[in-house]
Design a protein around this motif. Structure first.
Motif, PDB file in Angstrom:
ATOM      1  N   HIS A   1       1.111  -1.438   0.279  1.00  0.00           N
ATOM      2  CA  HIS A   1       0.095  -0.207  -0.483  1.00  0.00           C
ATOM      3  C   HIS A   1       1.033   1.598  -0.311  1.00  0.00           C
ATOM      4  CE1 HIS A   1      -3.791   1.734   2.363  1.00  0.00           C
ATOM      5  NE2 HIS A   1      -3.192   2.328   1.109  1.00  0.00           N
TER       6      HIS A   1
ATOM      7  N   ILE B   1      -6.350   3.616  -5.744  1.00  0.00           N
ATOM      8  CA  ILE B   1      -6.350   1.889  -7.123  1.00  0.00           C
ATOM      9  C   ILE B   1      -6.464   0.663  -6.425  1.00  0.00           C
ATOM     10  CG2 ILE B   1      -5.567   1.590  -9.453  1.00  0.00           C
ATOM     11  CD1 ILE B   1      -5.225   4.176  -9.995  1.00  0.00           C
TER      12      ILE B   1
ATOM     13  N   PHE C   1      -4.941  -2.962  -6.977  1.00  0.00           N
ATOM     14  CA  PHE C   1      -4.752  -3.735  -8.392  1.00  0.00           C
ATOM     15  C   PHE C   1      -4.521  -5.342  -8.074  1.00  0.00           C
ATOM     16  CE2 PHE C   1      -2.667   0.094  -9.027  1.00  0.00           C
ATOM     17  CZ  PHE C   1      -2.454   0.467 -10.485  1.00  0.00           C
TER      18      PHE C   1
ATOM     19  N   PRO D   1       5.821  -1.202 -12.057  1.00  0.00           N
ATOM     20  CA  PRO D   1       4.368   0.466 -11.088  1.00  0.00           C
ATOM     21  C   PRO D   1       5.449   1.542 -11.484  1.00  0.00           C
ATOM     22  CG  PRO D   1       4.564  -2.178 -10.398  1.00  0.00           C
ATOM     23  CD  PRO D   1       5.818  -2.227 -11.300  1.00  0.00           C
TER      24      PRO D   1
ATOM     25  N   LEU E   1       3.151   5.192 -11.321  1.00  0.00           N
ATOM     26  CA  LEU E   1       3.658   6.152 -10.128  1.00  0.00           C
ATOM     27  C   LEU E   1       4.181   7.455  -9.849  1.00  0.00           C
ATOM     28  CD1 LEU E   1       4.514   3.054  -7.733  1.00  0.00           C
ATOM     29  CD2 LEU E   1       3.177   4.161  -7.200  1.00  0.00           C
TER      30      LEU E   1
ATOM     31  N   PHE F   1      -2.270  10.538 -12.373  1.00  0.00           N
ATOM     32  CA  PHE F   1      -1.816   9.365 -11.562  1.00  0.00           C
ATOM     33  C   PHE F   1      -1.643   9.580  -9.588  1.00  0.00           C
ATOM     34  CE2 PHE F   1      -2.335   7.149 -15.625  1.00  0.00           C
ATOM     35  CZ  PHE F   1      -3.182   6.240 -15.399  1.00  0.00           C
ATOM     36  N   ASN F   2       0.036   9.613 -10.379  1.00  0.00           N
ATOM     37  CA  ASN F   2      -0.158  10.073  -8.511  1.00  0.00           C
ATOM     38  C   ASN F   2      -0.697  11.707  -7.621  1.00  0.00           C
ATOM     39  OD1 ASN F   2       1.901  12.421 -10.100  1.00  0.00           O
ATOM     40  ND2 ASN F   2       3.598  11.015 -10.096  1.00  0.00           N
TER      41      ASN F   2
ATOM     42  N   TYR G   1      -3.890   9.223  -6.622  1.00  0.00           N
ATOM     43  CA  TYR G   1      -5.023   8.483  -6.081  1.00  0.00           C
ATOM     44  C   TYR G   1      -3.303   7.566  -6.073  1.00  0.00           C
ATOM     45  CZ  TYR G   1      -8.254   8.401  -9.982  1.00  0.00           C
ATOM     46  OH  TYR G   1      -9.120   8.458 -10.518  1.00  0.00           O
ATOM     47  N   ASP G   2      -3.700   7.151  -4.563  1.00  0.00           N
ATOM     48  CA  ASP G   2      -2.376   6.148  -3.863  1.00  0.00           C
ATOM     49  C   ASP G   2      -3.119   4.715  -4.974  1.00  0.00           C
ATOM     50  OD1 ASP G   2      -1.859   7.769  -2.565  1.00  0.00           O
ATOM     51  OD2 ASP G   2      -2.687   7.472  -0.521  1.00  0.00           O
ATOM     52  N   PHE G   3      -2.034   4.077  -4.447  1.00  0.00           N
ATOM     53  CA  PHE G   3      -2.022   2.462  -4.824  1.00  0.00           C
ATOM     54  C   PHE G   3      -1.690   1.204  -3.902  1.00  0.00           C
ATOM     55  CE2 PHE G   3      -0.122   5.505  -7.504  1.00  0.00           C
ATOM     56  CZ  PHE G   3      -0.341   5.252  -8.773  1.00  0.00           C
TER      57      PHE G   3
END
Length: 539
Positions: free
Chosen positions: A99, A111, A113, A128, A132, A137-138, A141-143
């Motif tokens: 995370h 997001i 995955f 990834p 990142l 995206f960054n 969103y967090d991933f």
């Protein structure tokens, strides 16, 4: 001291003879420029030490057993991240959960995955780092990279238990995030659907998750093909001891999800109807599916063709303002021709190429420009929902920046590729061949190639305007937006009044765009009426 070459007297502190200008003492020479030498040695040492430290951290990760706790430093080095703002929001356990959050951006959306059966929580997705490091995206969103045991030997109870575990993770994430986007690959889509269907059974005690989008790459929606394919058995390795049992287990999981989904969407009482409406609104209407032509693992018909279940077909027909809900990437557009050439040269066949390459970030050099994973994903999830209406200006600016930043890459893509390719190949080919049918060889071949190349350059610029036209049709850009008006004043007239632009218009090579855009092109060319009827010899 005397010079060894000409025997002239030399000062004891000098390193060069003043008469013959030869170096007499390399030791004195190095001493004279010792600081420069030290700086060079320091730079070389720093470069070598930095690389060694990076390899030490990476090796530390590789040596860790599955489920081991991984430090933030080792995680960032392993992912190749240079931005030190990233950190693990929760403990990173190898193969189980990663995370990632950013100290500066502090995104309010995440997001998740969920990988398939041929990879793990991170390696499935290639690199990834591509996402990142992407500001689209960054900044938004967090991933979360979710891992689970992927063996086909797991039966229905184990499958349901994994789905329940995923549901708990989504519930936990809802405590910190305003929306959740789920991205799946292969068998991961089946696990996600099982979790969402199980939650729907408890409606209204349990409300649907706060889902923004669900994007499924090559999901199992109809069947899986394992038996009768020895290359796939080799791919599975140690898991392939009983292929028939794996086939049966997987088929039972697919059938259970299909039956539950069919029952949910066919309500028999008021409560079931409310449950179905909630599922459609909060889950089904947010699903996007991306398949790959040539995928021999999932959803394969009796003749090897790609098939789509009726339920998925019904979901794909739901209205959407953005990208299509269901799309199948052409095999030739995802590097299939290059893969076939490698197979022919090496004699080694990869039956999972089309199935897995669609999510391999950093390994999609042979893809067409807009079929890269990050482009496909952003076209479907965009910015978080709360920003869609409020930040129209930001969307405008992002579109403008994207146009400016990608012109070079698009030009290079077209120039490097054979000009005789493309979606409109037949129409372009017919028109070009007709134009030069009376030109003798070898000049004819050269002129055909040049005109084809020039035609593709026109499509490059028109594709940029087509993107603005799409935003205009969705109400994001005003028809009087300065960016659109600027193109109408300069770019389009210059392009469409040229000999090449008029030739393309006369040969109906603009018919691939929307009617408003075609009208703009006609207006720019001075043809406000219907498109001219092409001569019979040109078609």
């Amino acid at each position: 001291m005397k010079c060894p070459a000409c025997c002239s007297e030399i000062d004891d502190r000098s390193y060069r003879c003043k008469v013959c200008h030869r170096i007499c003492s390399y030791r004195r020479l190095c001493w004279r420029y010792r600081y420069i030498v030290l700086v060079i040695i320091a730079l070389i040492g720093f470069w070598m030490i930095k690389g060694s430290v990076g390899r030490w951290f990476a090796n530390d990760y590789d040596k860790l057993p599955a489920g081991a706790l991984v430090s933030d430093a080792a995680t960032l080095t392993w992912l190749g991240l240079t931005d030190k703002g990233w950190f693990c929001e929760e403990p990173h356990y190898k193969g189980t959960l990663l995370h990632l959050r950013h100290r500066v951006f502090q995104a309010k959306d995440v997001i998740v995955f969920v990988h398939g059966f041929t990879g793990d929580y991170v390696s499935t997705w290639g690199k990834p780092k591509v996402l990142l490091d992407d500001p689209r995206f960054n900044r938004n969103y967090d991933f979360v990279f979710y891992g689970f045991k992927t063996t086909f030997h797991r039966d229905l109870p184990a499958f349901a238990a994994e789905a329940a575990k995923l549901d708990l993770l989504l519930t936990h994430l809802e405590e910190d995030y305003k929306s959740i986007t789920i991205v799946t690959h292969s068998n991961g889509g089946l696990v996600v659907m099982r979790a969402l269907l199980d939650r729907a059974k408890d409606f209204p005690a349990k409300q649907p998750h706060k889902i923004h989008r669900i994007v499924m790459f090559t999901p199992l929606t109809e069947n899986v093909s394992l038996t009768g394919q020895p290359d796939i058995v080799k791919l599975l390795g140690e898991q392939s001891t009983d292929v028939a049992q794996m086939q049966a287990n997987t088929s039972s999981k697919v059938n259970s999800v299909k039956q539950d989904l069919k029952a949910l969407l066919d309500p028999k009482d008021p409560l079931a109807k409310a449950r179905a409406e909630a599922f459609m609104k909060d889950v089904a209407e947010r699903i996007y599916i991306i398949n790959a032509e040539g995928d021999k693992l999932v959803d394969v018909g009796p003749n090897g063709e790609k098939i789509v279940s009726e339920t998925v077909r019904m979901l794909s027909q739901l209205p959407t303002l953005g990208a299509p809900r269901l799309v199948t990437l052409r095999y030739s557009d995802i590097g299939g021709s290059e893969e076939d050439a490698r197979e022919k040269k090496s004699g080694v066949r990869n039956p999972a190429y089309a199935h897995s390459i669609v999510v391999k970030m950093g390994a999609q050099q042979n893809f067409s420009f807009f079929d890269h994973f990050e482009e496909l994903l952003f076209d479907r999830i965009g910015t978080p929902p709360r920003n869609s209406a409020a930040n129209v200006e930001q969307i405008r600016q992002t579109t403008q920046e994207r146009i400016q930043d990608t012109i070079f890459e698009m030009n290079k893509f077209v120039v490097d590729k054979n000009p005789m390719v493309g979606l409109a190949w037949k129409d372009i080919s017919d028109a070009v061949q007709a134009k030069f049918k009376d030109v003798p060889e070898p000049a004819r071949t050269k002129q055909i190639e040049d005109l084809t190349r020039q035609t593709y350059y026109v499509y490059i610029f028109l594709s940029l305007y087509a993107r603005m036209d799409d935003l205009r049709s969705r109400g994001i850009l005003s028809p009087n937006d300065e960016m659109i008006l600027g193109w109408k004043r300069s770019w389009l007239p210059n392009l469409m009044t040229s000999e090449l632009g008029r030739w393309m218009l006369d040969n109906n090579l603009m018919e691939y765009y929307s009617e408003p855009m075609i009208n703009d092109l006609r207006e720019a060319a001075g043809a406000t009426g219907s498109s001219p009827t092409p001569p019979a010899s040109n078609r």
